[in-house]
Design a protein around this motif. Structure first.
Motif: not given
Length: 368
Positions: A314, A316, A322
């Motif tokens: 997760e 970023r 991602f």
């Protein structure tokens, strides 16, 4: 205690403190220019800048030394110009003495606070390392490497965790992510780690171990609650429990709401999906008595399992994309676990430009 003066001296004369030439150069320039200037020009008050500059990068001893040198220079200027007995030069010397003393006092207070902070940090690091112990590099026929990247600066441990335990014929692994952040997450992580280490080597099956860990999470949140009080506690942890036999080329696991592991081998990268959905640890009884089911997948010699928390997938970048773990992992199929976690660390930090939004943990396991 006897080491403090030596430490202070080392701090004052660290190799990187070559900027000490700035206050020393200022003192020399002020002395030369002031003694050669007409009698109505006085540069002596500029000497106060020398200890003021020194305090920015050095300790109390070097600051005191520069301050004393500045005072001596002020006296030398008075002697050279024949005005040492005047009220003006004596006032300048007195002011320089007072300012230098105040700066040295500031350094002493600052150094004492830094020492206390260092002691507290050292104790915290030791406690965190005891909780989140390094995994063994070898366990039976397995090579193991691990990675932990805390989201908070200066933190060593957050809500992500991993642990390993050895049975008579297999290696058991836990990777988990406790809900929340800060001290509450660390507290629940410590509870889960303690429960795993106490039971993993003696629980007959993975199912029994999962039930034990789920019960430990629920007990911790409910032990001080009155029976009449509603259960509003939301303590839980996504987790993956694995049992890897020494002699059988398989891996058995239970997934409790956790991201699936990746299997890296000669044929590429494959996901080990959880065919049976399980609630996170601490929430299993919401659906009745916990009934964990163990799943089994092939795990041959030369293959590698990559376990991770959601902080990895997760993460970023600046555009909101991602981290593509599965794509990147394809290039690591023939690497050893140490190299895999090294590549993962470098890739992940580069992807987020050094700023993780959540803790990230990973464990690489290779059968040899």
């Amino acid at each position: 205690m006897a080491l403090r003066p030596l430490a202070s001296l080392r701090r004052s004369w660290e190799p990187g403190h070559t900027t000490v030439v700035l206050p020393l150069g200022l003192i020399a320039v002020v002395f030369v220019v002031d003694t050669l200037s007409p009698s109505h020009i006085h540069l002596g008050p500029l000497l106060v800048a020398a200890p003021a500059l020194t305090v920015a990068f050095a300790g109390a001893r070097l600051t005191a030394l520069v301050g004393a040198l500045a005072v001596a220079t002020q006296v030398a200027i008075g002697v050279a110009r024949g005005v040492l007995a005047t009220a003006n030069i004596q006032a300048q010397i007195g002011a320089l003495l007072v300012v230098s003393a105040l700066l040295v006092g500031f350094c002493l207070v600052r150094d004492r606070r830094e020492q206390k902070l260092h002691q507290v940090t050292s104790v915290a690091e030791a406690a965190q390392q005891v909780l989140l112990r390094p995994l063994p590099s070898r366990s039976g026929p397995l090579e193991i490497a691990h990675l932990y990247l805390p989201a908070e600066e200066e933190a060593e441990m957050g809500g992500d965790l991993y642990a390993a335990a050895r049975t008579s014929h297999s290696t058991r692994l836990l990777i988990a992510d406790v809900r929340g952040k800060g001290l509450a997450a660390i507290s629940h992580a410590a509870l889960l780690l303690g429960a795993f280490r106490a039971a993993a080597h003696r629980q007959a099956t993975l199912r029994n171990l999962a039930v034990h860990l789920d019960g430990a999470m629920r007990w911790d949140s409910a032990q001080w609650r009155n029976r009449e009080e509603p259960d509003t506690e939301e303590s839980f942890a996504t987790a993956m429990l694995l049992d890897i036999p020494d002699e059988e080329p398989v891996v058995r696991f239970i997934t409790c709401g956790h991201p699936p592991a990746l299997r890296l081998g000669g044929s590429g990268v494959s996901v080990l999906p959880a065919r049976v959905g399980q609630l996170p640890l601490g929430l299993a009884r919401l659906a009745g008595p916990p009934e964990y089911e163990t799943e089994t997948f092939p795990f041959e010699r030369g293959e590698l399992l990559l376990l991770y928390t959601d902080g990895v997938v997760e993460a970023r970048d600046a555009d909101g994309a991602f981290y593509p773990l599965t794509e990147r992992a394809a290039a690591w199929r023939r690497h050893r676990p140490e190299e895999v976690v090294r590549q993962l660390r470098e890739n992940l930090i580069a992807h987020v430009d050094g700023h993780l939004g959540d803790d990230a943990a990973a464990v690489a396991v290779r059968r040899i």
